[in-house]
Design a protein around this motif. Structure first.
Motif, PDB file in Angstrom:
ATOM      1  N   GLY A 410       0.822  -1.206   0.000  1.00  0.00           N
ATOM      2  CA  GLY A 410       0.000   0.000   0.000  1.00  0.00           C
ATOM      3  C   GLY A 410       0.859   1.260   0.000  1.00  0.00           C
ATOM      4  O   GLY A 410       1.838   1.354  -0.742  1.00  0.00           O
ATOM      5  N   GLU A 411       0.527   2.197   0.869  1.00  0.00           N
ATOM      6  CA  GLU A 411       1.261   3.477   0.906  1.00  0.00           C
ATOM      7  C   GLU A 411       2.695   3.329   1.411  1.00  0.00           C
ATOM      8  O   GLU A 411       3.510   4.244   1.289  1.00  0.00           O
ATOM      9  CB  GLU A 411       0.512   4.483   1.793  1.00  0.00           C
ATOM     10  CG  GLU A 411       0.452   4.078   3.256  1.00  0.00           C
ATOM     11  CD  GLU A 411      -0.375   5.034   4.114  1.00  0.00           C
ATOM     12  OE1 GLU A 411       0.193   6.048   4.545  1.00  0.00           O
ATOM     13  OE2 GLU A 411      -1.574   4.756   4.322  1.00  0.00           O
ATOM     14  N   PHE A 412       3.011   2.151   1.984  1.00  0.00           N
ATOM     15  CA  PHE A 412       4.356   1.928   2.529  1.00  0.00           C
ATOM     16  C   PHE A 412       5.308   1.306   1.505  1.00  0.00           C
ATOM     17  O   PHE A 412       6.425   0.929   1.844  1.00  0.00           O
ATOM     18  CB  PHE A 412       4.283   1.021   3.769  1.00  0.00           C
ATOM     19  CG  PHE A 412       3.552   1.650   4.920  1.00  0.00           C
ATOM     20  CD1 PHE A 412       4.201   2.516   5.786  1.00  0.00           C
ATOM     21  CD2 PHE A 412       2.197   1.391   5.128  1.00  0.00           C
ATOM     22  CE1 PHE A 412       3.526   3.106   6.844  1.00  0.00           C
ATOM     23  CE2 PHE A 412       1.510   1.982   6.176  1.00  0.00           C
ATOM     24  CZ  PHE A 412       2.176   2.844   7.041  1.00  0.00           C
ATOM     25  N   VAL A 413       4.869   1.174   0.265  1.00  0.00           N
ATOM     26  CA  VAL A 413       5.713   0.580  -0.775  1.00  0.00           C
ATOM     27  C   VAL A 413       7.020   1.370  -0.908  1.00  0.00           C
ATOM     28  O   VAL A 413       7.060   2.580  -0.667  1.00  0.00           O
ATOM     29  CB  VAL A 413       4.949   0.547  -2.128  1.00  0.00           C
ATOM     30  CG1 VAL A 413       4.730   1.958  -2.675  1.00  0.00           C
ATOM     31  CG2 VAL A 413       5.679  -0.322  -3.141  1.00  0.00           C
ATOM     32  N   ASN A 414       8.098   0.678  -1.254  1.00  0.00           N
ATOM     33  CA  ASN A 414       9.394   1.355  -1.428  1.00  0.00           C
ATOM     34  C   ASN A 414       9.293   2.416  -2.520  1.00  0.00           C
ATOM     35  O   ASN A 414       8.815   2.115  -3.617  1.00  0.00           O
ATOM     36  CB  ASN A 414      10.484   0.354  -1.841  1.00  0.00           C
ATOM     37  CG  ASN A 414      10.794  -0.658  -0.762  1.00  0.00           C
ATOM     38  OD1 ASN A 414      10.556  -0.412   0.415  1.00  0.00           O
ATOM     39  ND2 ASN A 414      11.325  -1.803  -1.155  1.00  0.00           N
ATOM     40  N   PRO A 415       9.726   3.657  -2.257  1.00  0.00           N
ATOM     41  CA  PRO A 415       9.786   4.648  -3.339  1.00  0.00           C
ATOM     42  C   PRO A 415      10.808   4.213  -4.389  1.00  0.00           C
ATOM     43  O   PRO A 415      11.645   3.339  -4.126  1.00  0.00           O
ATOM     44  CB  PRO A 415      10.231   5.932  -2.626  1.00  0.00           C
ATOM     45  CG  PRO A 415      10.827   5.498  -1.338  1.00  0.00           C
ATOM     46  CD  PRO A 415      10.177   4.194  -0.972  1.00  0.00           C
ATOM     47  N   THR A 416      10.748   4.818  -5.567  1.00  0.00           N
ATOM     48  CA  THR A 416      11.605   4.383  -6.686  1.00  0.00           C
ATOM     49  C   THR A 416      13.083   4.369  -6.331  1.00  0.00           C
ATOM     50  O   THR A 416      13.803   3.408  -6.617  1.00  0.00           O
ATOM     51  CB  THR A 416      11.373   5.294  -7.911  1.00  0.00           C
ATOM     52  OG1 THR A 416       9.970   5.285  -8.200  1.00  0.00           O
ATOM     53  CG2 THR A 416      12.133   4.791  -9.122  1.00  0.00           C
ATOM     54  N   TRP A 417      13.563   5.423  -5.641  1.00  0.00           N
ATOM     55  CA  TRP A 417      14.995   5.487  -5.318  1.00  0.00           C
ATOM     56  C   TRP A 417      15.404   4.335  -4.406  1.00  0.00           C
ATOM     57  O   TRP A 417      16.489   3.755  -4.555  1.00  0.00           O
ATOM     58  CB  TRP A 417      15.356   6.833  -4.668  1.00  0.00           C
ATOM     59  CG  TRP A 417      14.777   7.045  -3.291  1.00  0.00           C
ATOM     60  CD1 TRP A 417      13.593   7.640  -2.987  1.00  0.00           C
ATOM     61  CD2 TRP A 417      15.345   6.629  -2.039  1.00  0.00           C
ATOM     62  NE1 TRP A 417      13.385   7.636  -1.630  1.00  0.00           N
ATOM     63  CE2 TRP A 417      14.443   7.027  -1.018  1.00  0.00           C
ATOM     64  CE3 TRP A 417      16.523   5.977  -1.678  1.00  0.00           C
ATOM     65  CZ2 TRP A 417      14.686   6.782   0.323  1.00  0.00           C
ATOM     66  CZ3 TRP A 417      16.770   5.725  -0.329  1.00  0.00           C
ATOM     67  CH2 TRP A 417      15.858   6.130   0.656  1.00  0.00           C
TER      68      TRP A 417
END
Length: 445
Positions: A410-417
């Motif tokens: 959900g909203e805790f997914v790893n950001p792209t970097w």
């Protein structure tokens, strides 16, 4: 404790958590930032133990004795990788309510998850082997107990683990932290009396291209990496963060993830100090004296007091080794329980689980000690680290995959970097370990 719906991104509802007897037993109350930080402090130290187990000692000693302070940068890099991966493991456990083993069982087919379980059990047995040998060597050095008898004595620590588990998770954490402090104190003493060149120590933390150019340096550097980042710790961390009774809302989980990351980062900083200290002592004592062939713990013990001229230096070193072996045993037991429960969804009594793991480690260790003596056990210690290296990618890639999946996180997914960084680390670890295996089985070393 299981839920009736699977939730987005998952095929099955959540299972009863691993270590159900301590699940959400530690309250997290409101109050000051410090109180909350202390409430979440603990799991990181149990994880940090795996980063300073006897398996690390041989690689750090060899690195310091042969190449001085040069490989300190490798220890620092390994620790930064560990901080990243343990942060992801804690996030997976807190956000999804599943440990890494349970997540693998849900995501992959039964044959794949069974294969992952077998590989992980082999890794835990290999790690246990390092702890058994390390503790037995320490008992031999301190009290003159023959290695086979020392190995038999280490089988009794199952009783201590069971006692502590029954007395509450906080007591187990407190003992582990006390043992870490003991190891750190011992090495602080040995570092002070060895008088290292502080400028050389500081420059050792700067990466140098010669490490990649020199096959001998690269070989030990990859050994340090393999001995530092422990696969079973990722399973362990994703489960024990769930001992905290944080609020099961988006805000509560976000706070729990932040405090868990702080906890593991501080704890792994202690692991960095201890691993660096082993290498610094080896460089300041053995490399400086021209004893570049020291790679075995027993050799280091024999040479420390004569070279430093301080009575008791060797005993302090051996006592730290004993504390290290016993500490790793405590967390290895928990990891074994989590992996078996998570992958197979079966629960056996902790004493039986511990007995099985310990016997798998004790039999080869005892036979090696009886027939090949101390040199044989040193070689077995190195082999155990190679086996751990082999297993590492099988834990790292699923962890990065799950935490980068928006449906699961959900909203805790790893950001792209973070996704790019995590996959880069995973590929680097796999590549380094593949190179190490080629060198070992190619007979080049």
């Amino acid at each position: 404790m299981a839920t009736s719906v699977a939730g987005p991104g998952w095929r099955h509802p959540r299972l009863t958590p691993s270590l159900a007897e301590v699940y959400r037993t530690i309250p997290v109350r409101g109050g000051s930032w410090w109180k909350k930080a202390l409430a979440f402090a603990g799991p990181g130290y149990l994880v940090a133990v795996g980063y300073m187990d006897p398996g690390n000692w041989a690689t750090d000693l060899a690195g310091g004795a042969r190449f001085g302070y040069t490989l300190l940068s490798v220890i620092l890099l390994s620790n930064l990788m560990a901080i990243l991966l343990q942060g992801l493991a804690a996030k997976l456990g807190i956000v999804t309510g599943r440990d890494l083993a349970q997540a693998c069982r849900d995501h992959y087919s039964r044959p794949v998850s069974l294969a992952l379980w077998v590989i992980c059990e082999i890794a835990i047995a290999a790690c246990d082997l390092a702890e058994v040998i390390g503790s037995a060597i320490a008992l031999n050095l301190l009290f003159g107990i023959p290695l086979p008898w020392g190995i038999a004595i280490t089988a009794l620590d199952v009783l201590l683990v069971l006692y502590l588990q029954n007395r509450g998770f906080r007591l187990l954490e407190a003992l582990v932290i006390a043992l870490i402090a003991t190891i750190a104190g011992c090495f602080l003493f040995v570092i002070i009396i060895s008088g290292p060149d502080l400028l050389a120590v500081a420059s050792g933390f700067i990466p140098r291209p010669t490490i990649l150019q020199d096959p001998d340096k690269l070989y030990i550097a990859i050994g340090i990496l393999g001995a530092t980042v422990m696969p079973h710790n990722l399973y362990l961390h994703s489960s024990i963060v769930q001992t905290r009774s944080y609020e099961e809302s988006a805000a509560g989980r976000k706070e729990a993830v932040q405090f868990a990351f702080l906890d593991s980062t501080v704890a792994l900083s202690f692991a960095l100090f201890i691993n660096a200290a082993i290498l610094i002592v080896a460089a300041a004592t053995f490399h400086r004296a021209g004893q570049t062939g020291v790679a075995e713990i027993q050799d280091a013990y024999k040479l420390l007091t004569p070279l430093l001229g301080v009575t008791g230096a060797s005993a302090v070193f051996a006592f730290a080794l004993l504390a290290s072996g016993q500490n790793s045993t405590l967390t290895g037991t928990l990891a074994g329980q989590i992996v078996m429960e998570g992958f197979l969804n079966i629960r056996i009594r902790p004493w039986l689980r511990r007995l099985i793991t310990r016997l798998i480690a004790i039999v080869p260790a005892a036979l090696t000690a009886i027939f090949f003596g101390s040199h044989g056990t040193a070689q077995l210690l190195i082999l155990s680290q190679v086996i751990l290296s082999l297993q590492l990618s099988f834990a790292v890639f699923p962890l990065v995959k799950f935490t980068s999946d928006r449906l699961k996180m959900g909203e805790f997914v790893n950001p792209t970097w973070l996704k790019v960084l995590a996959y880069t680390v995973a590929v680097a670890i796999a590549g380094f370990n593949a190179w190490l295996l080629v060198q070992i089985f190619g007979g080049l070393h």
